[in-house]
Scaffold this motif. Structure first.
Motif, PDB file in Angstrom:
ATOM      1  N   TRP A 106     -15.642 -15.685 -32.308  1.00 59.58           N
ATOM      2  CA  TRP A 106     -16.527 -16.782 -32.653  1.00 59.58           C
ATOM      3  C   TRP A 106     -17.342 -17.288 -31.473  1.00 59.58           C
ATOM      4  O   TRP A 106     -18.434 -17.802 -31.656  1.00 59.58           O
ATOM      5  N   GLY A 107     -16.780 -17.183 -30.251  1.00 56.02           N
ATOM      6  CA  GLY A 107     -17.486 -17.784 -29.134  1.00 56.02           C
ATOM      7  C   GLY A 107     -17.469 -16.990 -27.843  1.00 56.02           C
ATOM      8  O   GLY A 107     -17.886 -17.498 -26.807  1.00 56.02           O
ATOM      9  N   GLY A 108     -16.947 -15.763 -27.878  1.00 55.11           N
ATOM     10  CA  GLY A 108     -16.933 -14.937 -26.683  1.00 55.11           C
ATOM     11  C   GLY A 108     -15.910 -15.360 -25.641  1.00 55.11           C
ATOM     12  O   GLY A 108     -16.001 -14.956 -24.485  1.00 55.11           O
ATOM     13  N   ARG A 109     -14.932 -16.175 -26.034  1.00 56.76           N
ATOM     14  CA  ARG A 109     -13.900 -16.642 -25.110  1.00 56.76           C
ATOM     15  C   ARG A 109     -12.558 -16.079 -25.554  1.00 56.76           C
ATOM     16  O   ARG A 109     -12.031 -16.469 -26.585  1.00 56.76           O
ATOM     17  N   SER A 110     -11.999 -15.175 -24.762  1.00 52.38           N
ATOM     18  CA  SER A 110     -10.762 -14.506 -25.141  1.00 52.38           C
ATOM     19  C   SER A 110      -9.527 -15.345 -24.837  1.00 52.38           C
ATOM     20  O   SER A 110      -9.269 -15.692 -23.684  1.00 52.38           O
ATOM     21  N   ALA A 111      -8.749 -15.629 -25.868  1.00 51.06           N
ATOM     22  CA  ALA A 111      -7.485 -16.342 -25.683  1.00 51.06           C
ATOM     23  C   ALA A 111      -6.521 -15.505 -24.866  1.00 51.06           C
ATOM     24  O   ALA A 111      -5.674 -16.033 -24.153  1.00 51.06           O
ATOM     25  N   ASN A 112      -6.644 -14.195 -24.957  1.00 50.58           N
ATOM     26  CA  ASN A 112      -5.752 -13.299 -24.231  1.00 50.58           C
ATOM     27  C   ASN A 112      -6.171 -13.116 -22.774  1.00 50.58           C
ATOM     28  O   ASN A 112      -5.565 -12.337 -22.051  1.00 50.58           O
TER      29      ASN A 112
END
Length: 177
Positions: free
Chosen positions: A126-132
Motif C-alpha cells: 500500500w505504501g512501499g514501506r516493508s514491515a519486514n
C-alpha cells in the motif's frame, strides 16, 4: 545488558553490508541480537561465535521443530510466534525441555499484527514501506469505510476492521509462570 534488534530480512545483494553490520554490533559489545532472518542467524554465528542470538517473534517459530531448527543454527533463545496460545506454548516447552538447550520466550504485551507474527506485506504493497524491514506503516490500525454495492455502509465503532488490537497478558501472568 544490551540487546540489538536485527529484525530485517536481508536480500542477497545486502549480505556483505549485513556482515559488516553484524561485526559492528559484536565489536560494540552487544550482549545479544534478536534476529528475524534465518540466514542472518547463521552469518552471525560465523562472525561472532560468542554473541548470544535470539530468534525474534518475527521468525514465526510455531512448534518444537522450529525451536530445534533455530537452536541448531545457533539461537540460544527463541521468542515464539505471538499468536500461539498458552496450551501451544506449553506443548512446545514439553517437547523441547531437556533435549534442546534453547530458552523459550513469549510476546506478552504490545501490538499484534493482522498478519502472522508480523510477516506483513500490506504496508509495502500500500505504501512501499516493508514491515519486514522495520518500516511498518501500520495501515491495519487505520479506520476504514465499507462500501456495499456502491453504498457507504456505516460501521460505527467497528471502523477499525483490520486491527486486532494489542496483546495484554497482565491478568494471565500467574498462568504464564
Amino acid at each position: 545488558r544490551g540487546y540489538v534488534t536485527y529484525n530485517t530480512l536481508v536480500f542477497d545483494s545486502e549480505l556483505k553490508e549485513a556482515a559488516r553490520g553484524l561485526a559492528g554490533i559484536a565489536d560494540a559489545g552487544a550482549d545479544a541480537i534478536l534476529v528475524q532472518d534465518w540466514a542472518v542467524v547463521k552469518m552471525a554465528r560465523e562472525i561472532a561465535p560468542w554473541l548470544d542470538i535470539y530468534g525474534s517473534t518475527q521468525m514465526s517459530v510455531t512448534n518444537a521443530a522450529g525451536v530445534r531448527a533455530a537452536h541448531a543454527l545457533g539461537c540460544s533463545r527463541v521468542v515464539l510466534a505471538r499468536e500461539l496460545s498458552l496450551d501451544e506454548i506449553r506443548k512446545i516447552h514439553q517437547e523441547t525441555h531437556g533435549d534442546v538447550a534453547c530458552e523459550l520466550e513469549m510476546f506478552v504485551h504490545g501490538a499484534l499484527c493482522v498478519s502472522y507474527s508480523g510477516q506483513c506485506f500490506s504496508s509495502e504493497a500500500w505504501g512501499g514501506r516493508s514491515a519486514n524491514r522495520g518500516q511498518c506503516a501500520q495501515a491495519c490500525r487505520l479506520p476504514y469505510e465499507m462500501l456495499v454495492d456502491g453504498q457507504l455502509h456505516p460501521l460505527g465503532d467497528a471502523r477499525y476492521l483490520l486491527s486486532p488490537g494489542d496483546l495484554y497478558t497482565l491478568r494471565d501472568i500467574p498462568e504464564i509462570v
